[in-house]
Structure formats: structure tokens, C-alpha cells
Scaffold this motif. Structure first.
Motif, PDB file in Angstrom:
ATOM      1  N   GLY B 125       0.794  -1.213   0.000  1.00 53.04           N
ATOM      2  CA  GLY B 125       0.000   0.000   0.000  1.00 53.04           C
ATOM      3  C   GLY B 125       0.825   1.260   0.000  1.00 53.04           C
ATOM      4  O   GLY B 125       0.334   2.328   0.343  1.00 53.04           O
ATOM      5  N   VAL B 126       2.103   1.152  -0.353  1.00 54.42           N
ATOM      6  CA  VAL B 126       2.951   2.339  -0.412  1.00 54.42           C
ATOM      7  C   VAL B 126       2.905   2.932  -1.816  1.00 54.42           C
ATOM      8  O   VAL B 126       3.079   2.234  -2.807  1.00 54.42           O
ATOM      9  CB  VAL B 126       4.406   2.007  -0.038  1.00 54.42           C
ATOM     10  CG1 VAL B 126       5.294   3.218  -0.239  1.00 54.42           C
ATOM     11  CG2 VAL B 126       4.478   1.549   1.399  1.00 54.42           C
ATOM     12  N   LEU B 127       2.628   4.221  -1.887  1.00 53.56           N
ATOM     13  CA  LEU B 127       2.561   4.917  -3.163  1.00 53.56           C
ATOM     14  C   LEU B 127       3.910   5.596  -3.398  1.00 53.56           C
ATOM     15  O   LEU B 127       4.347   6.398  -2.591  1.00 53.56           O
ATOM     16  CB  LEU B 127       1.445   5.958  -3.102  1.00 53.56           C
ATOM     17  CG  LEU B 127       0.997   6.591  -4.406  1.00 53.56           C
ATOM     18  CD1 LEU B 127       0.233   5.582  -5.224  1.00 53.56           C
ATOM     19  CD2 LEU B 127       0.117   7.786  -4.121  1.00 53.56           C
ATOM     20  N   THR B 128       4.570   5.240  -4.486  1.00 56.67           N
ATOM     21  CA  THR B 128       5.867   5.842  -4.789  1.00 56.67           C
ATOM     22  C   THR B 128       5.708   6.780  -5.969  1.00 56.67           C
ATOM     23  O   THR B 128       5.185   6.397  -7.007  1.00 56.67           O
ATOM     24  CB  THR B 128       6.898   4.761  -5.131  1.00 56.67           C
ATOM     25  OG1 THR B 128       6.860   3.778  -4.108  1.00 56.67           O
ATOM     26  CG2 THR B 128       8.285   5.359  -5.203  1.00 56.67           C
ATOM     27  N   VAL B 129       6.144   8.025  -5.790  1.00 59.07           N
ATOM     28  CA  VAL B 129       5.996   9.032  -6.825  1.00 59.07           C
ATOM     29  C   VAL B 129       7.383   9.499  -7.239  1.00 59.07           C
ATOM     30  O   VAL B 129       8.175   9.922  -6.402  1.00 59.07           O
ATOM     31  CB  VAL B 129       5.175  10.231  -6.311  1.00 59.07           C
ATOM     32  CG1 VAL B 129       4.963  11.238  -7.421  1.00 59.07           C
ATOM     33  CG2 VAL B 129       3.855   9.769  -5.758  1.00 59.07           C
ATOM     34  N   ASN B 130       7.696   9.381  -8.514  1.00 59.44           N
ATOM     35  CA  ASN B 130       8.946   9.923  -9.045  1.00 59.44           C
ATOM     36  C   ASN B 130       8.606  11.132  -9.878  1.00 59.44           C
ATOM     37  O   ASN B 130       7.753  11.053 -10.765  1.00 59.44           O
ATOM     38  CB  ASN B 130       9.647   8.887  -9.927  1.00 59.44           C
ATOM     39  CG  ASN B 130      10.327   7.838  -9.089  1.00 59.44           C
ATOM     40  OD1 ASN B 130      11.272   8.121  -8.376  1.00 59.44           O
ATOM     41  ND2 ASN B 130       9.801   6.615  -9.138  1.00 59.44           N
TER      42      ASN B 130
END
Lengths: 420, 149
Positions: B125-130
Motif C-alpha cells: 500500500g505504499v505509493l511511490t511518486v517519481n
């Protein structure tokens, strides 16, 4: 005829003064006490003003390239934004502060001040600034500049302060005197070895008190990438920020704190009845952007659960004090905390989840949260959980059957005995 | 004594108690050692942002919270369930990308984020944004506020 001409001239003069405001706002300051960029508190910057709308755009910090862009000016906000973007572009592409600050000269009535952790500082465009340079033998040189471009060369200790009064400020007219006074004070503090963050806070206080340009704004620490963020900025458009020489909060020796205006209701800490100390906004600014010898800044990623960030910060600081900046020992300490139930709802971390930056005393911890409302990581057992579950259920069932049988038997026996 | 209990009855009762107790302990152990999520869905547990320089982290997080990626939201299959509505996951992710790219520097209309990729870890459930910021091609439009700054 003459009189008409005079009237026309007066009318023209009035229109002219209406179009071109004589006053400008905003104090912009960059302080460099360690031009090598090694001291975590060696370079600081900040902006404040009497005016409205002192949002974070007036003190922009680059988190990765260690530079800041402070801005100001007058007239329409659009050219200011254009100037900021151009200056940022120059800095992002490896330009020097002087190159970036010169950009402001291409816009009307705009000022851009750029500071860098290692490349000095510069202010360009429309300004009234004092450049303070403190030489190695302790000589303080203060040079006033008025518009164009002024630089604090790379490798020099010193400061740049721009200060003008805003119209409507009750202390209007004090700017020139206070600018010089603040420049002298900053020069002495830099010579005496104070860190840049302390010099910046003192400058904020002096300007807020004596020149009235006091609404935050905020401060930046360029080396350690710290910002006061929205601590003092206005809550909404067309309002002023926090007064930088007003009380900001009350704190107890044990760290409990309450912000004003609620703090007026507290004389002692409700936890342990200790006396509260009033912290002024400029002091809060200093502590927010200062990295102390024994404090470590801890960033927590991957979970937003309440309490995790604070507890992690305490565990990591204790670990760093004991074992130093080793990701393995930090991971071990955090895992101990998870194992003992101090940290709830996250999985064990590995050394690769810990990002250590020893120079800036900063540590990032990447957590993997647990799913399904679990509070502790899964146990590692040699038997698979489904077999365990089945075995457990069968045992429970056998146990219950035994109980029923025993009850049944005893009633049977007792009835048998009665009949006899 | 009120009830007469024979010794072997007592032993059998004790045995039954032990069986039930150890059975329950085993069931708990199976729960504690299980790693499957169950059918509740995966909660949105955190946001990790990479690559931001000028735009503050808080602004980006606020943008993502606004499009539904906030604590309390969870993913059920291919749907993001928030406190307000249910959104198909791919739509939610493209909304998130859009929202990230429209994030401004506080107090301005400058949107320096020119590219963003949003990835969601379905297990944690971790949202990673680059994100990529650029200041070389920003169009500043409209009339700003007049005044002194």
C-alpha cells in the motif's frame, strides 16, 4: 496660461507617483559563516516583510542543490514569478548565484537574491542592500549597493541584507539606519563565530523590532536543507504572516509545548507542573533550522501512522549517540523497538532501508507497513500457518468433546449411584 | 465438597483444558505467522516522493491526499475505495499523476513538475511518486496580484 501649466505639471507628478511607488518591501538576508559548506549550520537565508502574501515563494529552497532564491519587488506579481523561474532555471543548470541574480535586471522593479552553500551569494535587480564581508583576520567590511548587482564572492564569510520599508508601516523611514545597524551586528556575530542560523535569527529580530518589517516569511538552512515551511507564512491570500518578534509558543523543560494564543491559558505544564518558557518567533525560527551537535534529523517514509515518526526519531537518536552513524546498528535498534512493541504496525527494517547522511546529521528510514490491521510483524515459524491453524482447531474440538464426555459421564455415574 | 469428582475425571478435565488451551495458542500462532492480507483490501499506508527539489514535500502529499490516496483509503481488487467514493485503480493513478503535475510552489501559480510517475505497491500500500522538475519552459499566465513584495 502659466497656472494651467503648473496644474498640468502637478497632475502629472501625482500620476507619476501613483504609478511608481517609491517604497519596496521585504527584508531578504543571506548569511554565510562557513563558505566551504561543511558546517551544517554554515549558510542560512530568510525573508520577512510588513506586506501581505509572504508565502514560501519568497524564500525558495532547493533540497538537492543547496541553493535558495529569495525574491521581492513591487508592481505586478507576474514578472516576479517570471524572474523567480528564470533564476531557478539558471541555478538548476549549474549557474552561479551572480548569474542567477542578474536575471532580475531583465524585469521591472523586481529583486532576486540567490544564495548558495558553496558559491557565495548575490542580489540583483531593484534593491538597497549592504554586503558584509568578514575577512580571516576579523576585519568587517560593509559596502552599500543600490540596484544592479551586488555579490558576496564564493569563499568569503559574510552576509547580504536587503531592507526597505513598506508603505503603511508605522516605522516607515527607519530602513536605512536599521539596515546598517543589522549589517554591523551580523558582521560582529560572524566574526565572533556564531553559526549562520543564529545570525539570521538575530537579524530577523532586529529588523522586526526596529524597522517593523516583521511578518513571516521564514528562514532556510541551505547546507542541511531545512526550512521553516509554513510555520510563519500567512494562512490565506492577502493576509500577513506571523510577527517575527511576537511570542510563538511556550515550552516546558520536558518538551511539551503549546502555541499562542492558546498558550495564554497555560502558566505551567499540565503534565508535570514545570514552568513554561516563552519562545519568540525568531527563536522558533532559529531552532527549526539549526542542526545541533547531538541532534539528528530523522525522516520517516512509507507510513503515515501517528506516532511512528516521533518514536523512530527518538530510537535513531539514541542509537546514533551510542553506536554512531551506522545503518546496521540503527536498523538493529529499530528492529528491537519493533520487537518490543514500541513501534506498531510496521515490518522489520533492513540496513538498506536506512539512508544515512552523516555530514548533515540526517537519517531517512523507509518502512514497510503491515497489512490487515496487524500490529507486529509475522512470526517466522518452521511450520506453515495453515497447518498450525488446522491443528489448533482440531485440538480445540477434541478438548471440547472431552469436556462434554466427562460432564456426560459424571452425570451418568451420579444418576447410576442414586439409582443404586 | 459439593460435587464428588473422581480422580480420573479430574485428569480427563485437565487434559481437555490443556488441549483447548494449546489449540487456541496454535490458532493464534497461525494468525501471527500468516502473511496473507485477508479480504479487507490493502490500505494506503504511505507516500514516498523522489526527485522533488523546489516543490515542498507537503504540497505534493496534499495533492495526493486530495485525489484519494490518503490514510483510510484502501484498494479492493482493482478499485480504490476512499471515504468519499470508489474509483477504478488505473483512473485513480492517472488522477494522482495529474494532481502531482499540477502542484504549485506555495503562494504562486508556478507548476514546475513536468513529469511524474506514480506507482502503487499492491502488497504494502505504499505509493511511490517519481517526479522531474524543470524551470526552463514554464508559461506564467494571467494577472498576478498587484502590490509590493
Amino acid at each position: 496660461m502659466k497656472r494651467v501649466n503648473l496644474m498640468r505639471f502637478v497632475l502629472f507628478l501625482i500620476t507619476f507617483t501613483m504609478v511608481v511607488n517609491t517604497a519596496s518591501a521585504t527584508m531578504n538576508v543571506v548569511v554565510i559563516t562557513d563558505p566551504t559548506g561543511k558546517d551544517p549550520n554554515g549558510v542560512a537565508a530568510g525573508s520577512q516583510s510588513w506586506q501581505n502574501n509572504m508565502f514560501q515563494s519568497t524564500f525558495i529552497l532547493s533540497m538537492t542543490k543547496h541553493f535558495c532564491v529569495l525574491s521581492g519587488g513591487e508592481g505586478n506579481a507576474t514578472p516576479r514569478l517570471a524572474a523567480i523561474v528564470s533564476a531557478l532555471n539558471v541555478m538548476e543548470n549549474g549557474g552561479t548565484p551572480a548569474q542567477a541574480a542578474t536575471v532580475a535586471n531583465g524585469f521591472s522593479q523586481i529583486r532576486v537574491m540567490v544564495g548558495s552553500a558553496t558559491e557565495g551569494a548575490a542580489v540583483g535587480g531593484y534593491f538597497d542592500a549592504d554586503v558584509v564581508i568578514v575577512s580571516a583576520n576579523g576585519t568587517i567590511t560593509i559596502t552599500p549597493y543600490n540596484g544592479g548587482l551586488a555579490t558576496l564572492p564564493a569563499g568569503d564569510k559574510g552576509a547580504i541584507i536587503h531592507l526597505l520599508n513598506t508603505q503603511g508601516n508605522p516605522q516607515y523611514g527607519t530602513a536605512d539606519a536599521v539596515r546598517l545597524q543589522t549589517a554591523e551586528m551580523m558582521g560582529e556575530m560572524i566574526r565572533d563565530g556564531y553559526p549562520a542560523t543564529a545570525v539570521l535569527a538575530a537579524a530577523f529580530n532586529n529588523v522586526a523590532t526596529n524597522a517593523g518589517e516583521k511578518h513571516g516569511g521564514g528562514g532556510l538552512n541551505l547546507v542541511s536543507e531545512l526550512t521553516t515551511g509554513d510555520m510563519f507564512t500567512p494562512p490565506e491570500l492577502n493576509t500577513t504572516g506571523f510577527n517575527m518578534n511576537d511570542p510563538y509558543e511556550k515550552v516546558s523543560p520536558n518538551g511539551w509545548s503549546v502555541g499562542f494564543p492558546e498558550a495564554d491559558n497555560y502558566q505551567t505544564s499540565p503534565i508535570d507542573d514545570t514552568n513554561l518558557t516563552t519562545v519568540y518567533a525568531y527563536q522558533a525560527l532559529q531552532s527549526a533550522i539549526t542542526v545541533t551537535q547531538n541532534s539528528t534529523i530523522v525522516y520517516t517514509y512509507g507510513t503515515e501512522a501517528p506516532g511512528i515518526a516521533e518514536t523512530t526519531s527518538e530510537i535513531v537518536q539514541a542509537s546514533v549517540e551510542k553506536y554512531g552513524y551506522s545503518s546496521t546498528s540503527i536498523a538493529t535498534s529499530i528492529n528491537k523497538g519493533i520487537g518490543s512493541g514500541l513501534l506498531v504496525g510496521v515490518n522489520y527494517v533492513e540496513p538498506m532501508d536506512i539512508n544515512v547522511n552523516q555530514n548533515q546529521r540526517a537519517i531517512g528510514v523507509y518502512y514497510t507497513p503491515l497489512q490487515g490491521n496487524k500490529s507486529a510483524p509475522a512470526w517466522k515459524l518452521p511450520i506453515s500457518s495453515s497447518i498450525l491453524s488446522d491443528l489448533g482447531n482440531i485440538q480445540t474440538a477434541i478438548g471440547l468433546i472431552l469436556v462434554i464426555l466427562v460432564l456426560f459421564r459424571s452425570t451418568l455415574i451420579s444418576s447410576f449411584l442414586k439409582r443404586k | 465438597m459439593f460435587i464428588k469428582i473422581r480422580r480420573d475425571t479430574l485428569i480427563i478435565l485437565l487434559l481437555a483444558f490443556m488441549l483447548i488451551f494449546s489449540g487456541r495458542v496454535m490458532t493464534y500462532m497461525s494468525y501471527a505467522s500468516s502473511t496473507d492480507v485477508g479480504n479487507q483490501g490493502v490500505e494506503i499506508s504511505g507516500i514516498i516522493v523522489h526527485g522533488n527539489d523546489i516543490v515542498p514535500l507537503d504540497s505534493i502529499k496534499a495533492s495526493l491526499n486530495n485525489v484519494g490516496f490518503r490514510s483510510g483509503s484502501y484498494i479492493q481488487g482493482d478499485t480504490l475505495v476512499t471515504s468519499k467514493r470508489m474509483v477504478p485503480l488505473n483512473e485513480a493513478l492517472s488522477n494522482a499523476q495529474q494532481a502531482v503535475m499540477e502542484t504549485t510552489i506555495p503562494g504562486t501559480t508556478i507548476t514546475p513538475i513536468t513529469a511524474a510517475s506514480v506507482q502503487l505497491d499492491n502488497q504494502t500500500g505504499v505509493l511511490t511518486v517519481n517526479i522531474v522538475e524543470s524551470f526552463s519552459n514554464i508559461h506564467i499566465e494571467g494577472q498576478g496580484i498587484n502590490g509590493t513584495y
